[in-house]
Design a protein around this motif. Structure first.
Motif, mmCIF file in Angstrom:
data_model
loop_
_atom_site.group_PDB
_atom_site.id
_atom_site.type_symbol
_atom_site.label_atom_id
_atom_site.label_comp_id
_atom_site.label_asym_id
_atom_site.label_seq_id
_atom_site.Cartn_x
_atom_site.Cartn_y
_atom_site.Cartn_z
ATOM 1 N N TYR A 95 0.812 -1.216 0.000
ATOM 2 C CA TYR A 95 0.000 0.000 0.000
ATOM 3 C C TYR A 95 0.849 1.271 0.000
ATOM 4 O O TYR A 95 0.453 2.291 -0.570
ATOM 5 N N GLN A 96 2.036 1.212 0.610
ATOM 6 C CA GLN A 96 2.888 2.402 0.594
ATOM 7 C C GLN A 96 3.397 2.695 -0.822
ATOM 8 O O GLN A 96 3.529 3.855 -1.211
ATOM 9 N N SER A 97 3.648 1.643 -1.595
ATOM 10 C CA SER A 97 4.062 1.841 -2.987
ATOM 11 C C SER A 97 2.924 2.454 -3.789
ATOM 12 O O SER A 97 3.149 3.342 -4.627
ATOM 13 N N LEU A 98 1.713 1.993 -3.556
ATOM 14 C CA LEU A 98 0.560 2.560 -4.255
ATOM 15 C C LEU A 98 0.373 4.024 -3.888
ATOM 16 O O LEU A 98 0.107 4.859 -4.756
ATOM 17 N N LEU A 99 0.557 4.343 -2.622
ATOM 18 C CA LEU A 99 0.450 5.733 -2.188
ATOM 19 C C LEU A 99 1.489 6.598 -2.907
ATOM 20 O O LEU A 99 1.175 7.707 -3.377
ATOM 21 N N LYS A 100 2.718 6.106 -3.030
ATOM 22 C CA LYS A 100 3.755 6.853 -3.757
ATOM 23 C C LYS A 100 3.353 7.060 -5.215
ATOM 24 O O LYS A 100 3.573 8.129 -5.785
ATOM 25 N N MET A 101 2.754 6.024 -5.823
ATOM 26 C CA MET A 101 2.309 6.144 -7.214
ATOM 27 C C MET A 101 1.228 7.216 -7.336
ATOM 28 O O MET A 101 1.261 8.045 -8.260
ATOM 29 N N PHE A 102 0.256 7.215 -6.412
ATOM 30 C CA PHE A 102 -0.807 8.203 -6.449
ATOM 31 C C PHE A 102 -0.255 9.621 -6.288
ATOM 32 O O PHE A 102 -0.653 10.536 -7.003
ATOM 33 N N VAL A 103 0.667 9.794 -5.369
ATOM 34 C CA VAL A 103 1.260 11.117 -5.144
ATOM 35 C C VAL A 103 2.041 11.559 -6.379
ATOM 36 O O VAL A 103 1.906 12.698 -6.841
ATOM 37 N N ASP A 123 1.627 10.625 -9.505
ATOM 38 C CA ASP A 123 0.678 10.938 -10.583
ATOM 39 C C ASP A 123 0.059 12.320 -10.395
ATOM 40 O O ASP A 123 -0.065 13.094 -11.342
ATOM 41 N N LYS A 124 -0.341 12.615 -9.183
ATOM 42 C CA LYS A 124 -0.971 13.907 -8.908
ATOM 43 C C LYS A 124 0.016 15.054 -9.087
ATOM 44 O O LYS A 124 -0.345 16.114 -9.619
ATOM 45 N N ILE A 125 1.251 14.855 -8.680
ATOM 46 C CA ILE A 125 2.275 15.891 -8.875
ATOM 47 C C ILE A 125 2.447 16.192 -10.358
ATOM 48 O O ILE A 125 2.463 17.347 -10.786
ATOM 49 N N GLU A 126 2.584 15.128 -11.169
ATOM 50 C CA GLU A 126 2.748 15.313 -12.614
ATOM 51 C C GLU A 126 1.530 16.008 -13.218
ATOM 52 O O GLU A 126 1.669 16.905 -14.049
ATOM 53 N N GLU A 127 0.345 15.623 -12.792
ATOM 54 C CA GLU A 127 -0.888 16.238 -13.287
ATOM 55 C C GLU A 127 -0.909 17.735 -12.977
ATOM 56 O O GLU A 127 -1.225 18.556 -13.834
#
Length: 96
Positions: free
Chosen positions: A76-84, A86-90
């Motif tokens: 879940y921590q890896s998924l959280l990093k992915m979400f963060v 993605d949002k930064i790039e967006e």
């Protein structure tokens, strides 16, 4: 006032990183590298330096994140990093 460029000097060999660190702390790289001729390279296999942070999240959010991560078979921590990430790039794309 124009500065006459000295010939490029050869970088010495170092016995260890401490010796190299001390050398570069007291020498200017422009004496050893012609920075006008360098090319940018990408090193895709290098892992970025990470830093541990603390973030407080509601337990319900963590549980939902764990469910999503479990569906993807990733921590879940890896998924959280992915979400963060993605949002930064967006956000950066929309700011352009």
């Amino acid at each position: 006032m124009s500065r006459v460029k000295q010939p490029i000097r050869k970088v010495p060999r170092f016995e260890n990183e401490d010796q190299e660190r001390d050398f570069w702390a007291s020498h200017d790289s422009t004496d050893f590298v012609d920075w006008r001729q360098v090319e940018q390279v990408k090193l895709p296999n290098l892992r970025p330096t990470t830093r541990t942070i603390s973030i407080r999240l509601p337990e319900s959010m963590i549980e939902r994140l764990k469910v999503l991560a479990n569906k993807r078979d990733i921590p879940y921590q890896s998924l959280l990093k992915m979400f963060v990430a993605d949002k930064i790039e967006e956000e950066l794309r929309s700011a352009r």
